[in-house]
Design an enzyme around this catalytic site. Structure first.
Site, mmCIF file in Angstrom:
data_model
loop_
_atom_site.group_PDB
_atom_site.id
_atom_site.type_symbol
_atom_site.label_atom_id
_atom_site.label_comp_id
_atom_site.label_asym_id
_atom_site.label_seq_id
_atom_site.Cartn_x
_atom_site.Cartn_y
_atom_site.Cartn_z
ATOM 1 N N THR A 104 0.853 -1.201 0.040
ATOM 2 C CA THR A 104 0.154 -0.158 0.062
ATOM 3 C C THR A 104 0.872 1.308 -0.067
ATOM 4 O O THR A 104 0.671 2.233 -0.636
ATOM 5 C CB THR A 104 -0.864 -0.096 1.283
ATOM 6 O OG1 THR A 104 -1.798 -1.262 1.115
ATOM 7 C CG2 THR A 104 -1.868 1.128 1.130
ATOM 8 N N ASN A 139 -5.073 -9.229 -8.316
ATOM 9 C CA ASN A 139 -5.454 -10.070 -6.889
ATOM 10 C C ASN A 139 -6.521 -10.944 -6.753
ATOM 11 O O ASN A 139 -6.549 -11.565 -5.709
ATOM 12 C CB ASN A 139 -5.200 -9.021 -5.798
ATOM 13 C CG ASN A 139 -6.152 -8.006 -5.749
ATOM 14 O OD1 ASN A 139 -6.243 -7.138 -6.857
ATOM 15 N ND2 ASN A 139 -6.929 -7.798 -4.957
ATOM 16 N N GLN A 177 1.244 -9.694 -6.436
ATOM 17 C CA GLN A 177 0.666 -10.975 -6.361
ATOM 18 C C GLN A 177 1.413 -11.970 -7.329
ATOM 19 O O GLN A 177 1.483 -13.279 -7.276
ATOM 20 C CB GLN A 177 -0.759 -11.229 -6.911
ATOM 21 C CG GLN A 177 -1.850 -10.721 -5.977
ATOM 22 C CD GLN A 177 -2.115 -11.398 -4.730
ATOM 23 O OE1 GLN A 177 -1.882 -12.620 -4.919
ATOM 24 N NE2 GLN A 177 -2.708 -10.788 -3.780
ATOM 25 N N THR A 180 13.582 4.440 11.513
ATOM 26 C CA THR A 180 14.601 3.357 11.462
ATOM 27 C C THR A 180 14.229 2.112 10.972
ATOM 28 O O THR A 180 13.241 1.698 10.719
ATOM 29 C CB THR A 180 14.513 2.908 13.203
ATOM 30 O OG1 THR A 180 14.688 4.140 13.928
ATOM 31 C CG2 THR A 180 15.504 1.875 13.486
ATOM 32 N N CYS A 188 -9.790 -7.085 1.703
ATOM 33 C CA CYS A 188 -10.135 -5.811 2.483
ATOM 34 C C CYS A 188 -11.490 -5.495 2.023
ATOM 35 O O CYS A 188 -12.214 -4.926 2.980
ATOM 36 C CB CYS A 188 -9.227 -4.799 2.167
ATOM 37 S SG CYS A 188 -8.454 -4.818 0.502
HETATM 38 N N1 PLP Z 1 -1.671 -4.839 -4.129
HETATM 39 C C1 PLP Z 1 -2.065 -6.004 -4.221
HETATM 40 C C2 PLP Z 1 -2.306 -6.538 -5.692
HETATM 41 C C3 PLP Z 1 -2.162 -6.747 -3.056
HETATM 42 O O1 PLP Z 1 -3.147 -8.074 -3.491
HETATM 43 C C4 PLP Z 1 -2.191 -6.190 -1.854
HETATM 44 C C5 PLP Z 1 -2.999 -6.925 -0.671
HETATM 45 O O2 PLP Z 1 -3.920 -7.696 -0.670
HETATM 46 C C6 PLP Z 1 -1.898 -4.923 -1.691
HETATM 47 C C7 PLP Z 1 -1.370 -4.411 -2.868
HETATM 48 C C8 PLP Z 1 -1.657 -4.241 -0.383
HETATM 49 O O3 PLP Z 1 -0.750 -5.051 0.481
HETATM 50 P P1 PLP Z 1 -0.464 -4.317 1.776
HETATM 51 O O4 PLP Z 1 -1.611 -4.756 2.541
HETATM 52 O O5 PLP Z 1 0.423 -5.327 2.432
HETATM 53 O O6 PLP Z 1 -0.064 -3.121 1.937
#
Ligand code: PLP
Length: 378
Positions: free
Chosen positions: A70, A139, A178, A236, A319
């Site tokens: 993210t 994803n 992914q 850090t 999510c």
């Molecule tokens: N991008 C993709 C394609 C993802 O599948 C995910 C997590 O499901 C993310 C971004 C976000 O990852 P994170 O929650 O580890 O920041």
């Protein structure tokens, strides 16, 4: 338990956990400290970061370590000016869609397999476009995008801009969260300027990621502080996290071909043994994604019933699932509301055995048959 949701989370392997442990307990020093044991930690951190970079054909200084994908996706958007236009694939993860919406942005259409519509992309690039974001693999569907083709188009437009005396940049960003487990990623071959990596999807620790940046890209920090990571990402360093990420990525690289074969076989077994479904991700998919639609059924209920039998699957992005939001990805490939409601995402991984796959197919058949019977009886 049969865990079939590896796109949501992957367990950390014993080997990776062992590699991380000393950096919590013994070599816990701040890498910026002046004494010798801390300098060793700084050295180990730097070596691990270099290993992550080498795994994608890059150098240590081309990477900024982040707290996950993210943050890396958000950081990628700092490479452009505030008045620039951003284009992103309609099926992107929210961690690309939402920061892109802060700019003048447009979505790029996909076909029924979730592959980019290149004509739509071409028609939407204008003189203000500075960033195109296309995930290497989706994803929810596992759809692999033709990144090299998109990169070739980007190069053509850059040349045209040069000829026309325009100094506006055009960058290609890809979220490889992914894909890293199943594809041999090389940034030069892909032709990307920015690439997001996610340790949490490759059997590494959660909350660790990285953004690859090519030499001519200039980022702005999302937060400022002690100036670590060339001033782009203060704070850090997460030494154990990065050590774990490097260990997991090395393992993923070594097992890439074996795992792909294994998942392709498991996918075939599921498609042969499960009854009465429509396969959604028919083409261009990562081998470990199996998206099935049980039309007329409610996938949320199936998930709950499967959980009672200790089989863990999902409907899509974890999510979105927790918020009960309708999948924008399945809508983008043209599925009806009823098809979206009936779609299950199975994502295979290293925890699975062939025996589990046969057992999962059997349990899915039983649960689906019971649900159909319940509905038939009203
Ligand atoms: N991008 C993709 C394609 C993802 O599948 C995910 C997590 O499901 C993310 C971004 C976000 O990852 P994170 O929650 O580890 O920041």
């Amino acid at each position: 338990m049969i865990y079939l949701d590896h796109a949501a989370a992957t367990p950390v392997s014993d080997k990776t956990l062992e590699a991380m442990k000393p950096y919590f307990l013994v070599d816990f020093f701040n890498p910026s400290s002046a004494y010798l044991p801390a300098k060793k930690v700084a050295h180990d951190f730097s070596e691990a970061k270099a290993n992550i970079a080498h795994a994608i054909g890059a150098k240590e200084n081309d990477l900024i370590i982040t707290a996950g994908a993210t943050e890396a996706n958000n950081l990628a958007m700092t490479a452009i000016s505030s008045e620039a236009k951003v284009l992103y694939l309609k099926t992107e993860h929210d961690s690309v869609r939402n920061p892109a919406k802060r700019f003048n942005s447009e979505e790029i259409a996909v076909d029924k397999n979730g592959r980019i519509n290149l004509d739509d992309l071409k028609s939407k690039i204008d003189d203000n476009t500075e960033l195109i974001s296309v995930a290497l693999a989706n994803n929810e569907l596992g759809t692999i995008q033709p990144l090299a083709e998109i990169a070739a188009l980007v190069r053509e437009i850059r040349l045209e801009r040069l000829k026309n005396g325009s100094s506006r940049q055009l960058l290609l960003h890809s979220d490889a969260s992914q894909a890293t487990n199943l594809l041999d990623i090389n940034v030069a071959r892909l032709g990307v300027d920015l690439l997001t990596l996610n340790a949490a999807k490759v059997y590494g620790p959660k909350g660790v990621g990285a953004l690859y940046i090519s030499h001519d890209v200039r980022l702005k920090p999302l937060s400022v502080g002690g100036g670590q990571e060339n001033g782009i990402r203060s704070g850090t360093e997460n030494v154990p996290g990065v050590i774990g990420f490097a260990s997991a990525l090395t393992h993923a690289k070594e097992h890439l071909n074996g795992n792909r074969k294994k998942y392709a076989n498991f996918r075939k077994i599921l498609l042969n043994e499960i009854k009465d479904y429509e396969l959604i991700n028919k083409k261009h998919s990562l081998d470990n994604f199996v998206v099935l639609c049980f039309d007329g059924l409610d996938a949320e209920r199936l998930i709950y019933l499967l959980e009672e039998r200790e089989v863990y699957v999902s409907t899509g992005a974890a999510c979105a699932a927790s918020k009960g939001v309708r999948s924008h990805v399945l809508a983008a490939i043209g599925l009806s509301d009823s098809e979206i409601n009936g779609s299950l995402r199975i994502t295979l991984g290293e925890t699975n055995t062939e025996e589990q796959i046969h057992e999962a197919a059997k349990i899915i058949n039983e649960v689906v048959a019971l649900e159909r019977e319940r509905i038939r009886r009203g």
